[in-house]
Scaffold this active site. Structure first.
Site, mmCIF file in Angstrom:
data_model
loop_
_atom_site.group_PDB
_atom_site.id
_atom_site.type_symbol
_atom_site.label_atom_id
_atom_site.label_comp_id
_atom_site.label_asym_id
_atom_site.label_seq_id
_atom_site.Cartn_x
_atom_site.Cartn_y
_atom_site.Cartn_z
ATOM 1 N N SER A 6 0.845 -1.199 0.000
ATOM 2 C CA SER A 6 0.000 0.000 0.000
ATOM 3 C C SER A 6 0.875 1.241 0.000
ATOM 4 C CB SER A 6 -0.901 0.014 1.229
ATOM 5 O OG SER A 6 -1.568 1.261 1.273
ATOM 6 N N HIS A 31 -1.660 -1.462 -3.932
ATOM 7 C CA HIS A 31 -2.862 -1.110 -3.166
ATOM 8 C C HIS A 31 -2.931 0.412 -2.988
ATOM 9 C CE1 HIS A 31 -6.066 -2.210 -0.268
ATOM 10 N NE2 HIS A 31 -5.622 -1.199 0.477
ATOM 11 N N ASP A 33 -5.048 3.384 -1.162
ATOM 12 C CA ASP A 33 -6.031 3.682 -0.114
ATOM 13 C C ASP A 33 -6.652 5.047 -0.346
ATOM 14 O OD1 ASP A 33 -6.044 1.434 1.710
ATOM 15 O OD2 ASP A 33 -3.940 1.920 2.089
ATOM 16 N N MET A 35 -9.153 7.731 0.937
ATOM 17 C CA MET A 35 -9.868 8.124 2.163
ATOM 18 C C MET A 35 -10.463 9.519 2.006
ATOM 19 S SD MET A 35 -7.198 6.787 5.041
ATOM 20 C CE MET A 35 -6.430 5.166 4.924
ATOM 21 N N HIS A 64 -8.820 0.719 -2.959
ATOM 22 C CA HIS A 64 -9.645 0.493 -1.765
ATOM 23 C C HIS A 64 -10.341 1.802 -1.411
ATOM 24 C CE1 HIS A 64 -9.462 -0.520 2.863
ATOM 25 N NE2 HIS A 64 -10.701 -0.434 2.409
ATOM 26 N N MET A 66 -12.389 4.085 0.727
ATOM 27 C CA MET A 66 -12.919 4.340 2.069
ATOM 28 C C MET A 66 -13.619 5.683 2.010
ATOM 29 S SD MET A 66 -9.655 2.910 4.160
ATOM 30 C CE MET A 66 -8.655 2.949 2.678
ATOM 31 N N MET A 135 -10.900 -6.092 6.749
ATOM 32 C CA MET A 135 -10.014 -5.167 7.466
ATOM 33 C C MET A 135 -9.525 -5.843 8.742
ATOM 34 S SD MET A 135 -9.749 -2.514 5.588
ATOM 35 C CE MET A 135 -8.645 -1.697 6.738
ATOM 36 N N ASP A 173 -6.194 -6.687 5.219
ATOM 37 C CA ASP A 173 -5.597 -5.361 5.146
ATOM 38 C C ASP A 173 -5.487 -4.692 6.509
ATOM 39 O OD1 ASP A 173 -4.769 -2.859 4.335
ATOM 40 O OD2 ASP A 173 -6.648 -2.306 3.360
#
Ligand code: DX5
Ligand code: ZN
Length: 216
Positions: A6, A31, A33, A35, A64, A66, A135, A173
Site C-alpha cells: 500500500s 494497493h 487507499d 480516504m 480500496h 474508504m 479489514m 488489510d
C-alpha cells in the site's frame, strides 16, 4: 499468497521510484487507499493521483475506497485506471449498484468490511463479487496493530466460501508484516496488503518475499 503493497506508507516525494522498487521486488498488485475524511478520519488522494500512478506502472491497481456513497465516484476511479475496486459495505445503501458499476467495466469487484461489522451483512453478495477485503485494523491509518480477533473472522469467512463453493478470494488489510503473515495464511487469506510492512522496511524484496510465505 499474493502481496499488495500500500503506497500510503511510501515516500511521496519519490513515488515513482517507490512504485518501481516494489514492482522489481515482486509485488503482485499495488494497493491504493482512498480516504475521504468522512467515512474515515483521514484524507489521502483521489482519481487525479490514481491516473498519474496508472501512467507510472503496469501493476494492477487495487483501489480500496474508504469513502461514503462510493456509487458517486466509482466511474471516476475506473476512468483513472483502477483495476480492482473495493468499497465498504458500511459506506453505501446501494451495494448492488456499486457491484453493477464495477462489473459493467469488467473490473474486479471487492466488498470491504470493517472489524465490527458482522458477515451477515455481506453473505448475500458473495456470489456476485471477486473478493472480500477483510479489514484487520479499523480503517483510517497505516502503521496500526493487527486486531487478533480478526483471525477467527477470516477462518469463518473461508469456511463459508468453501461450503458454498464460491470463487470469491479473501484479501486482508491492516497491520500485516512478516511476523504475523503466517497466521493469516493459515486462516485462509489469499492476498495480503502491507503498508508499513513493506515501505518502512529496509529491504522491500525480502519483506515481499516474507509476506508471500515462500519457504527457502
Ligand atoms: C487502513 C488501510 C490499509 C493500511 C495498510 O485504513 O486500508 O491499507 O493503510 O497499512 P499497514 O499495513 O501499515 O497497516
Ligand atoms: Zn487498504
Amino acid at each position: 499468497m499474493k502481496v499488495a503493497p500500500s503506497i500510503i506508507a511510501a515516500d511521496f516525494t519519490i513515488i515513482k521510484e517507490e512504485i518501481k522498487r516494489v514492482e522489481d521486488a515482486g509485488a503482485d498488485l499495488l494497493h491504493l487507499d482512498i480516504m475521504d475524511g468522512v467515512f474515515v478520519p483521514n484524507l489521502t488522494f483521489g482519481p487525479m493521483i490514481v491516473d498519474a500512478i496508472n501512467r507510472m506502472t503496469d501493476l494492477t491497481l487495487d483501489t480500496h475506497l474508504m469513502i461514503i456513497k462510493p456509487e458517486n465516484y466509482i466511474e471516476r476511479f475506473i476512468d483513472a485506471g483502477a483495476d480492482w475496486i473495493s468499497f465498504h459495505i458500511e459506506a453505501t445503501r446501494a451495494p448492488e449498484l456499486c457491484i453493477k458499476q464495477i462489473k459493467s467495466h469488467k473490473k474486479k469487484v471487492g466488498l470491504a468490511i470493517s472489524p465490527p461489522t458482522p458477515f451477515q451483512n455481506i453473505y448475500k453478495y458473495l456470489e456476485k463479487i471477486d473478493f472480500v477485503l477483510i479489514m484487520t485494523v479499523n480503517p483510517g491509518f497505516y502503521g496500526q496493530k493487527l486486531i487478533p480477533d480478526v483471525l477467527t473472522r477470516i477462518e469463518q469467512l473461508k469456511d463459508f466460501i468453501n461450503k458454498k463453493k464460491l470463487s470469491c478470494l479473501i484479501e486482508v488489510d491492516g497491520g500485516i508484516n512478516i511476523n504475523n503473515v503466517q497466521k493469516l495464511d493459515r486462516a485462509g487469506a489469499d492476498i495480503v496488503v502491507a503498508g508499513a510492512g513493506v515501505f518502512k522496511s529496509s529491504d522491500y524484496k525480502s519483506a515481499i518475499k516474507g509476506l508471500k510465505c515462500l519457504k527457502d
